[in-house]
Design a protein around this motif. Structure first.
Motif, PDB file in Angstrom:
ATOM      1  N   CYS A 132      47.773  38.217  -9.853  1.00 33.20           N
ATOM      2  CA  CYS A 132      47.027  38.968 -10.867  1.00 33.20           C
ATOM      3  C   CYS A 132      47.884  39.998 -11.583  1.00 33.20           C
ATOM      4  CB  CYS A 132      45.819  39.648 -10.227  1.00 33.20           C
ATOM      5  SG  CYS A 132      44.550  38.482  -9.726  1.00 33.20           S
ATOM      6  N   MET A 133      49.063  40.286 -11.062  1.00 30.97           N
ATOM      7  CA  MET A 133      49.922  41.302 -11.667  1.00 30.97           C
ATOM      8  C   MET A 133      50.891  40.731 -12.686  1.00 30.97           C
ATOM      9  SD  MET A 133      50.715  43.713  -8.392  1.00 30.97           S
ATOM     10  CE  MET A 133      51.843  44.745  -9.310  1.00 30.97           C
ATOM     11  N   VAL A 134      50.880  39.429 -12.887  1.00 28.32           N
ATOM     12  CA  VAL A 134      51.769  38.821 -13.872  1.00 28.32           C
ATOM     13  C   VAL A 134      51.279  39.239 -15.258  1.00 28.32           C
ATOM     14  CG1 VAL A 134      52.603  36.648 -14.839  1.00 28.32           C
ATOM     15  CG2 VAL A 134      52.290  36.880 -12.356  1.00 28.32           C
ATOM     16  N   ALA A 135      52.105  40.038 -15.964  1.00 23.76           N
ATOM     17  CA  ALA A 135      51.700  40.558 -17.265  1.00 23.76           C
ATOM     18  C   ALA A 135      52.925  40.919 -18.089  1.00 23.76           C
ATOM     19  CB  ALA A 135      50.823  41.801 -17.070  1.00 23.76           C
ATOM     20  N   ASP A 136      52.748  40.978 -19.403  1.00 24.29           N
ATOM     21  CA  ASP A 136      53.827  41.370 -20.315  1.00 24.29           C
ATOM     22  C   ASP A 136      53.850  42.881 -20.534  1.00 24.29           C
ATOM     23  OD1 ASP A 136      54.405  38.700 -20.624  1.00 24.29           O
ATOM     24  OD2 ASP A 136      53.177  38.481 -22.423  1.00 24.29           O
ATOM     25  N   GLN A 163      59.642  44.169  -6.184  1.00 24.47           N
ATOM     26  CA  GLN A 163      60.201  43.605  -7.415  1.00 24.47           C
ATOM     27  C   GLN A 163      61.109  44.597  -8.144  1.00 24.47           C
ATOM     28  OE1 GLN A 163      56.638  42.536  -9.565  1.00 24.47           O
ATOM     29  NE2 GLN A 163      56.370  40.625  -8.427  1.00 24.47           N
ATOM     30  N   GLY A 164      61.216  45.817  -7.630  1.00 25.17           N
ATOM     31  CA  GLY A 164      62.040  46.829  -8.285  1.00 25.17           C
ATOM     32  C   GLY A 164      61.408  47.374  -9.544  1.00 25.17           C
ATOM     33  N   GLY A 165      60.107  47.296  -9.623  1.00 23.68           N
ATOM     34  CA  GLY A 165      59.394  47.762 -10.809  1.00 23.68           C
ATOM     35  C   GLY A 165      59.095  49.251 -10.754  1.00 23.68           C
ATOM     36  N   PRO A 166      58.427  49.739 -11.790  1.00 20.45           N
ATOM     37  CA  PRO A 166      58.070  51.164 -11.847  1.00 20.45           C
ATOM     38  C   PRO A 166      56.977  51.475 -10.824  1.00 20.45           C
ATOM     39  CG  PRO A 166      57.003  49.988 -13.632  1.00 20.45           C
ATOM     40  CD  PRO A 166      57.908  49.003 -12.942  1.00 20.45           C
ATOM     41  N   PRO A 167      56.776  52.752 -10.527  1.00 14.44           N
ATOM     42  CA  PRO A 167      55.688  53.123  -9.621  1.00 14.44           C
ATOM     43  C   PRO A 167      54.339  52.684 -10.202  1.00 14.44           C
ATOM     44  CG  PRO A 167      57.128  54.998 -10.054  1.00 14.44           C
ATOM     45  CD  PRO A 167      57.545  53.895 -10.982  1.00 14.44           C
ATOM     46  N   LEU A 168      53.408  52.425  -9.322  1.00 19.17           N
ATOM     47  CA  LEU A 168      52.074  51.990  -9.737  1.00 19.17           C
ATOM     48  C   LEU A 168      51.322  53.145 -10.394  1.00 19.17           C
ATOM     49  CD1 LEU A 168      49.790  49.857  -9.710  1.00 19.17           C
ATOM     50  CD2 LEU A 168      49.115  50.797  -7.488  1.00 19.17           C
ATOM     51  N   ARG A 169      50.715  52.870 -11.533  1.00 19.06           N
ATOM     52  CA  ARG A 169      49.841  53.848 -12.181  1.00 19.06           C
ATOM     53  C   ARG A 169      48.423  53.546 -11.746  1.00 19.06           C
ATOM     54  NH1 ARG A 169      50.771  55.326 -18.150  1.00 19.06           N
ATOM     55  NH2 ARG A 169      49.252  56.782 -17.370  1.00 19.06           N
ATOM     56  N   SER A 170      47.733  54.578 -11.315  1.00 20.18           N
ATOM     57  CA  SER A 170      46.347  54.389 -10.889  1.00 20.18           C
ATOM     58  C   SER A 170      45.450  55.358 -11.652  1.00 20.18           C
ATOM     59  CB  SER A 170      46.212  54.599  -9.385  1.00 20.18           C
ATOM     60  OG  SER A 170      46.598  55.901  -9.033  1.00 20.18           O
TER      61      SER A 170
END
Length: 180
Positions: A132-136, A163-170
Motif C-alpha cells: 500500500c505504500m507504493v506511491a510517486d 528502504q532508506g526513505g524519509p521519516p514517516l509523517r503522521s
C-alpha cells in the motif's frame, strides 16, 4: 445467496427457502383468509391490508437488548422472518412445516498459540503495508488512537527505514481545534 418461493401445484404447497447465512432476506405473514404473503422486505408487506402491524413487544425487547431483532421475529406482530438455513412449507392455509436444512458444523481443533498466531500474521501485515505504500509522492498515515492505526504506523515506519526513505509523517484529528 438466495431466497426462493416454489409453488408445488400437484401438492398444493408453497415452499419458501432462505440461504444458510441469511444473505438474502425473506419475510412472510399469515393472512386471516388462510393465505400467505411474502416478500424480500418488510416494507412490501406493510402495504397489505390484512397483516397485523401492531408492535411485537418481545421483538422490541430483543431489539433493545441486541440492537437487532433475531429471526423469526420482526417488530411487527404479524410479520416473521424466515430464519437462515430454513424452509417453510405452507399448505391448507397454515404453516405445515418450518424446518432447518443446515447447521454449521464446528470441528474441534487445537488453537495455535499466540506466538504462532503473531508469527503467521506479521509477515502478512508487513507485505500488505509495503504494497500500500507504493506511491510517486511521500506517504503518511492518519492516527486514530487505536491499536490498528498504531500497528500500521509502526510497520510503515519500519518499511521506510528499511528502504532508506524519509521519516514517516503522521496526522491526527485535533478535536479541540477541529482540524488535522
Amino acid at each position: 445467496m438466495f431466497a426462493f418461493a416454489l409453488w408445488d401445484r400437484a401438492r398444493g404447497e408453497l415452499l419458501l427457502g432462505r440461504d444458510r447465512l441469511a444473505s438474502k432476506p425473506l419475510v412472510y405473514a399469515a393472512l386471516p383468509d388462510g393465505g400467505i404473503a411474502f416478500a424480500s422486505e418488510i416494507a412490501a408487506l406493510r402495504r397489505h391490508p390484512g397483516i397485523d402491524l401492531a408492535v411485537d413487544r418481545e421483538a422490541l425487547s430483543e431489539y433493545f437488548a441486541c440492537l437487532y431483532v433475531p429471526a423469526p421475529r420482526t417488530l411487527h406482530r404479524g410479520i416473521r422472518k424466515l430464519p437462515p438455513g430454513h424452509v417453510l412449507r405452507w399448505s391448507d392455509g397454515r404453516i405445515a412445516a418450518l424446518e432447518s436444512y443446515w447447521r454449521p458444523a464446528f470441528a474441534p481443533r487445537r488453537q495455535p498459540s499466540w506466538t504462532r498466531r503473531f508469527e503467521t500474521l506479521m509477515p502478512l501485515l508487513r507485505r500488505a503495508v509495503a504494497a500500500c505504500m507504493v506511491a510517486d509522492v511521500p506517504v503518511g498515515c492518519f492516527l486514530s488512537g487505536g491499536i490498528d492505526s498504531s500497528v500500521i504506523a509502526a510497520l510503515m515506519a519500519e518499511t521506510l527505514r528499511r528502504q532508506g526513505g524519509p521519516p514517516l509523517r503522521s496526522f491526527h484529528h485535533d478535536l479541540r481545534r477541529g482540524r488535522l
